[in-house]
Structure formats: C-alpha cells, structure tokens
Design an enzyme around this catalytic site. Structure first.
Site, PDB file in Angstrom:
ATOM      1  CD  GLU A  91      -2.856  -1.314   2.290  1.00 23.06           C
ATOM      2  OE1 GLU A  91      -3.937  -1.888   2.119  1.00 23.06           O
ATOM      3  OE2 GLU A  91      -2.482  -0.907   3.409  1.00 23.06           O
ATOM      4  CB  CYS A 104       2.742   7.595   3.126  1.00 17.86           C
ATOM      5  SG  CYS A 104       3.160   6.443   4.412  1.00 17.86           S
ATOM      6  CB  CYS A 111       6.728  -4.582   9.488  1.00 12.03           C
ATOM      7  SG  CYS A 111       8.077  -3.797  10.412  1.00 12.03           S
ATOM      8  CB  CYS A 115       5.357  -1.597  16.845  1.00  9.78           C
ATOM      9  SG  CYS A 115       7.042  -1.177  16.365  1.00  9.78           S
ATOM     10  CB  CYS A 118       2.171  -1.172  14.084  1.00 10.29           C
ATOM     11  SG  CYS A 118       2.388  -1.059  12.302  1.00 10.29           S
ATOM     12  CD  GLU A 164      12.793   0.060  10.594  1.00  8.02           C
ATOM     13  OE1 GLU A 164      11.945   0.534  11.359  1.00  8.02           O
ATOM     14  OE2 GLU A 164      13.695   0.748  10.090  1.00  8.02           O
ATOM     15  CG  LEU A 219      11.215   8.148  21.753  1.00  6.32           C
ATOM     16  CD1 LEU A 219      12.449   7.275  21.868  1.00  6.32           C
ATOM     17  CD2 LEU A 219      11.532   9.578  22.201  1.00  6.32           C
ATOM     18  CG  ASN A 294      -4.490   6.765  13.194  1.00 12.28           C
ATOM     19  OD1 ASN A 294      -5.292   7.653  13.447  1.00 12.28           O
ATOM     20  ND2 ASN A 294      -3.302   7.008  12.655  1.00 12.28           N
ATOM     21  CB  CYS A 337       0.243   6.691  11.219  1.00 14.47           C
ATOM     22  SG  CYS A 337       1.052   8.090  10.537  1.00 14.47           S
TER      23      CYS A 337
HETATM   24  N1  SAH Z   1       8.573   1.161  10.330  1.00 11.66           N
HETATM   25  C1  SAH Z   1       8.800   2.542  10.320  1.00 11.66           C
HETATM   26  C2  SAH Z   1       7.937   3.311   9.353  1.00 11.66           C
HETATM   27  C3  SAH Z   1       6.533   2.832   9.191  1.00 11.66           C
HETATM   28  S1  SAH Z   1       5.499   3.022  10.596  1.00 11.66           S
HETATM   29  C4  SAH Z   1       8.650   3.121  11.710  1.00 11.66           C
HETATM   30  O1  SAH Z   1       8.162   2.425  12.595  1.00 11.66           O
HETATM   31  O2  SAH Z   1       9.052   4.249  11.899  1.00 11.66           O
HETATM   32  C5  SAH Z   1       5.086   4.744  10.489  1.00 11.66           C
HETATM   33  C6  SAH Z   1       4.622   5.380  11.770  1.00 11.66           C
HETATM   34  O3  SAH Z   1       3.323   4.904  12.123  1.00 11.66           O
HETATM   35  C7  SAH Z   1       5.515   5.091  12.974  1.00 11.66           C
HETATM   36  O4  SAH Z   1       5.938   6.285  13.561  1.00 11.66           O
HETATM   37  C8  SAH Z   1       4.603   4.335  13.922  1.00 11.66           C
HETATM   38  O5  SAH Z   1       4.956   4.602  15.251  1.00 11.66           O
HETATM   39  C9  SAH Z   1       3.250   4.852  13.526  1.00 11.66           C
HETATM   40  N2  SAH Z   1       2.140   3.969  13.888  1.00 11.66           N
HETATM   41  C10 SAH Z   1       2.117   2.630  13.829  1.00 11.66           C
HETATM   42  N3  SAH Z   1       0.906   2.152  14.236  1.00 11.66           N
HETATM   43  C11 SAH Z   1       0.152   3.238  14.538  1.00 11.66           C
HETATM   44  C12 SAH Z   1      -1.195   3.414  14.949  1.00 11.66           C
HETATM   45  N4  SAH Z   1      -2.002   2.381  15.126  1.00 11.66           N
HETATM   46  N5  SAH Z   1      -1.644   4.668  15.144  1.00 11.66           N
HETATM   47  C13 SAH Z   1      -0.838   5.744  14.912  1.00 11.66           C
HETATM   48  N6  SAH Z   1       0.429   5.635  14.492  1.00 11.66           N
HETATM   49  C14 SAH Z   1       0.930   4.397  14.301  1.00 11.66           C
HETATM   50 FE1  SF4 Z   2       7.048  -2.090  11.609  1.00 13.56          FE
HETATM   51 FE2  SF4 Z   2       6.957   0.586  11.876  1.00 13.56          FE
HETATM   52 FE3  SF4 Z   2       4.761  -0.937  12.283  1.00 13.56          FE
HETATM   53 FE4  SF4 Z   2       6.768  -1.004  14.041  1.00 13.56          FE
HETATM   54  S1  SF4 Z   2       5.481   0.781  13.555  1.00 13.56           S
HETATM   55  S2  SF4 Z   2       5.682  -2.781  13.225  1.00 13.56           S
HETATM   56  S3  SF4 Z   2       8.527  -0.797  12.691  1.00 13.56           S
HETATM   57  S4  SF4 Z   2       5.844  -0.673  10.369  1.00 13.56           S
END
Ligand code: SAH
Ligand code: SF4
Length: 366
Positions: A91, A104, A111, A115, A118, A164, A219, A294, A337
């Site tokens: 996507e 984006c 991934c 996390c 996510c 990532e 972070l 989100n 995000c």
């Molecule tokens: N893997 C990389 C880039 C993709 S994630 C990273 O983690 O930085 C992009 C952003 O989405 C990250 O900052 C992550 O913290 C944020 N993110 C992931 N899940 C989310 C959610 N459910 N709600 C809001 N932001 C989220």
């Molecule tokens: Fe991967 Fe970024 Fe999602 Fe963490 S927030 S699982 S590093 S895509």
C-alpha cells in the site's frame, strides 16, 4: 532472473550497458527512459534501434507494479493497493495538503518489528521490496495525481508505509539514489523522510551515506519500561543506545530529527510522561510529531480524548519541546499511520497467485 532496470542506479545501468558490449552512454539513455520518462516497456524507448530493443527484451526487464485498487478518503487522501509481479499486495498513500502532496511509501511487504500498536506488524514480514518496487510506487502515485490534476506533483516522500526501511537497507539506499538523481525524478533529499523504529547499527551506517534524507524515529515512549512493552525492538537497542546514535548522526545545517510519538490512552499519555519526554530530548536538535493512536481491529489500544492530547502537547511545549499534532488522514479507508495491512472494508486481501514466468512484466494499468 534477468536484471531489472527499474531497480538499478544510473551507474549500474551504465555497467549493464557495457556488459552488453554497448557504449556506456546507452546505459544512461535507457535509465532515463525508465526513471525520467517513466516508460513501462522497452518498445516505448523510441530512440533505440529495433535490434537494441530486441536484445533488451532478452536480457533485462522493467519491474512494474500494477494498480489493483485506489480508495479515496473523504479528506482527499488516496490509498493505492499495488501488486508486485509475484502477487504480493502493498500500500502507498497520497496525502494532499494545500498545494503540496506527500506520498507515504512502503519498503517491505509486512514488517518484522512487531510494534504492539501497529496493524502492519500483525502481517509479519513477507519479503523486502526491491528498489524498483519502492520507486515505482512514486511513479504510479505521480501518474495518478496527474490524472486528477495535471499541474500537481508529489512534493514530499515519506518512508512511513508498510515495513521497516532500515531492515531493507541496501534497497532503501538504492531507491534514495534513484529518486534524488537529477536525471531521474530529481527529488531534493530534503523532501524525503525515512522513518525508522530505531535500528542503531543501521542508523550509524545511514549517517555515512552520501544521500541524506530527513530522519524520523518512532520513539513512542519516554522511558525503557514503556518502550519495552510496546516496541520489543527496544530490548535490543534501548533508548540510551538509540539517542546515543542519534546524537552522533551527522545532521546537516538547520535540520532536526523528527521523533514520532503515537499517543496511546493510559499507556504513554500522562503529564508525567510528557515531562519525562521533554527531559529526555532536551539535548537533541529535534521536533516531536504527536500521532493520536489510529485504531484498528488487531490491537486493543485506545486513542486519548482530544483534551488529553491537548494537555500532553501543552505540557511538552511548556517544557520547551517543539511538538506538532498529526491528526489522522484517510482513517476512513484504513490509510492513516499504522493502519496499513492490506485490508479493504476490514477484510484482508488474499495475495494473488501469479506464477513467475520470466516473461516481460505485465502491461501498465491505466
Ligand atoms: N517502520 C517505520 C515506518 C513505518 S510506521 C517506523 O516504525 O518508523 C510509520 C509510523 O506509524 C511510525 O511512527 C509508527 O509509530 C506509527 N504507527 C504505527 N501504528 C500506529 C497506529 N495504530 N496509530 C498511529 N500511528 C501508528
Ligand atoms: Fe514495523 Fe513501523 Fe509498524 Fe513497528 S510501527 S511494526 S517498525 S511498520
């Protein structure tokens, strides 16, 4: 597998031409067809002789993604579902803001970082995208944008889609070299941001590259206890190691590191958390993007109330931390995000089964 011209830097395309017994400049010529004029087949390379094109069919491919679906949010955000040659879905999201449009893009299918908040994490890692698949997202995004408004260009690229980027380091760097080359898309490196969950050794490596995108670091917590719980990667490279690498990161003048901080109700959103965050980042040239969580079905966190978000941000500001609130874009189509997980109306998309045939790539989808 025949080499893919979409995944090559201009230098590699020149070496490829020389290996065919052609003059070096032919490599640049072919590369410009792919990355400047964005053709999707050899037959469109009209200034090459028929024999050269016939040879290209035999010895190379142009990797192409196909557009499987475009969803448009009520806020104008567009989510593209793109399919790779082996039938994987990824996507990419186009986010208009004023006369600018940010895209984006994804760096992996799924991934591996896991996390807890996510949606992409729940897919696991299927595979890395190659550099051609990374840059083709931008070319298709630009094409779609031009259909809607011929004067609109993609102004910024963020590697914040699925995956990532630093887990796919070589393809990331190659894609950056391709996108920033002045004979290709010519995007300024200041217009590109790579977002990472904080892979310390790879951050150190990135700092030594000649191509220098902006850096964003997820972070998401003010201390190791919280970060360990929501981002297991913290157990490998904790906050001290991460900030140590960032302090050593060679930032160009007037540039700052962006920290992303997903605000999760009752987890990391108290005023004490804000104070700890401000203290932690006091000595780093940075800004913090606060992203209210989100929601998606795979995690049971909650978004804090608007009042709690405001209180958190005000406390950060009061303590001297520069913060920006990132309100969700495209959340009605799961494009915000952390919501990218190949879902359409809540149901997962089953990968297409496409056999590898070694034939030229499928024709472009208009
Ligand atoms: N893997 C990389 C880039 C993709 S994630 C990273 O983690 O930085 C992009 C952003 O989405 C990250 O900052 C992550 O913290 C944020 N993110 C992931 N899940 C989310 C959610 N459910 N709600 C809001 N932001 C989220
Ligand atoms: Fe991967 Fe970024 Fe999602 Fe963490 S927030 S699982 S590093 S895509």
């Amino acid at each position: 597998m025949t080499p893919d011209l979409r995944a090559m830097t201009i230098d590699e395309a020149e070496l490829f031409a020389v290996a065919q017994g052609w003059p070096r400049f032919r490599g640049e010529q072919i590369w410009r067809w792919v990355h400047e004029k964005r053709v999707r087949s050899f037959d469109e390379m009209t200034n090459l002789g028929a024999a050269t094109r016939a040879r290209l069919h035999e010895v190379a491919t142009i990797g192409c993604l196909t557009v499987a679906e475009v969803q448009t949010s009520r806020d104008g955000t567009r989510k593209l579902r793109l399919v790779t040659r082996d039938g994987q879905s990824i996507e990419s999201v186009l986010i208009p803001a004023g006369d600018k449009t940010t895209q984006c893009i994804s760096s992996q299918v799924g991934c591996a970082v896991d996390c807890q908040f996510c949606a992409t994490a729940k897919m696991g890692l299927k595979r890395n995208l190659d550099a051609g698949e990374i840059v083709d997202q931008v070319y298709l995004g630009q094409r779609l944008l031009a259909e809607v408004d011929p004067d609109r260009r993609i102004s910024n690229i963020v590697y914040m889609g699925m995956g990532e980027p630093l887990h796919n380091y070589d393809n990331l760097v190659t894609s950056l070299r391709i996108l920033t080359h002045d004979k290709g898309a010519g995007l300024g490196q200041r217009r590109i941001t790579v977002s990472t969950s904080g892979l310390v050794p790879k951050l150190e490596k990135l700092g030594n590259e000649t191509v220098r995108p902006n850096l964003a670091v997820s972070l998401n917590a003010p201390n190791d206890q919280i970060r360990d719980a929501i981002m297991p990667i913290n157990r490998k490279w904790n906050i001290a190691k991460l900030l140590g690498a960032l302090k050593a990161y060679p930032l160009e003048q007037r540039r700052r590191i962006t920290f992303e901080y997903v605000l999760l109700a009752g987890v990391n959103d108290s005023l004490a958390d804000a104070a700890q965050l401000a203290k932690l980042l006091r000595t780093i040239k940075c800004k913090v993007n606060i992203i209210p969580y989100n929601p998606h079905p795979e995690a049971s966190y909650a978004r804090p109330t608007p009042a709690a978000v405001e209180a958190f941000q005000n406390e950060c500001k009061r303590l001297g931390l520069s913060t920006y609130l990132r309100m969700p874009r495209g959340d009605d189509i799961d494009a915000a995000c952390g919501q990218l997980a190949n879902r359409v109306n809540g149901s997962p998309v089953v990968p297409l089964r496409i056999k590898r045939t070694g034939l030229p790539p499928p024709p472009p989808v208009e």
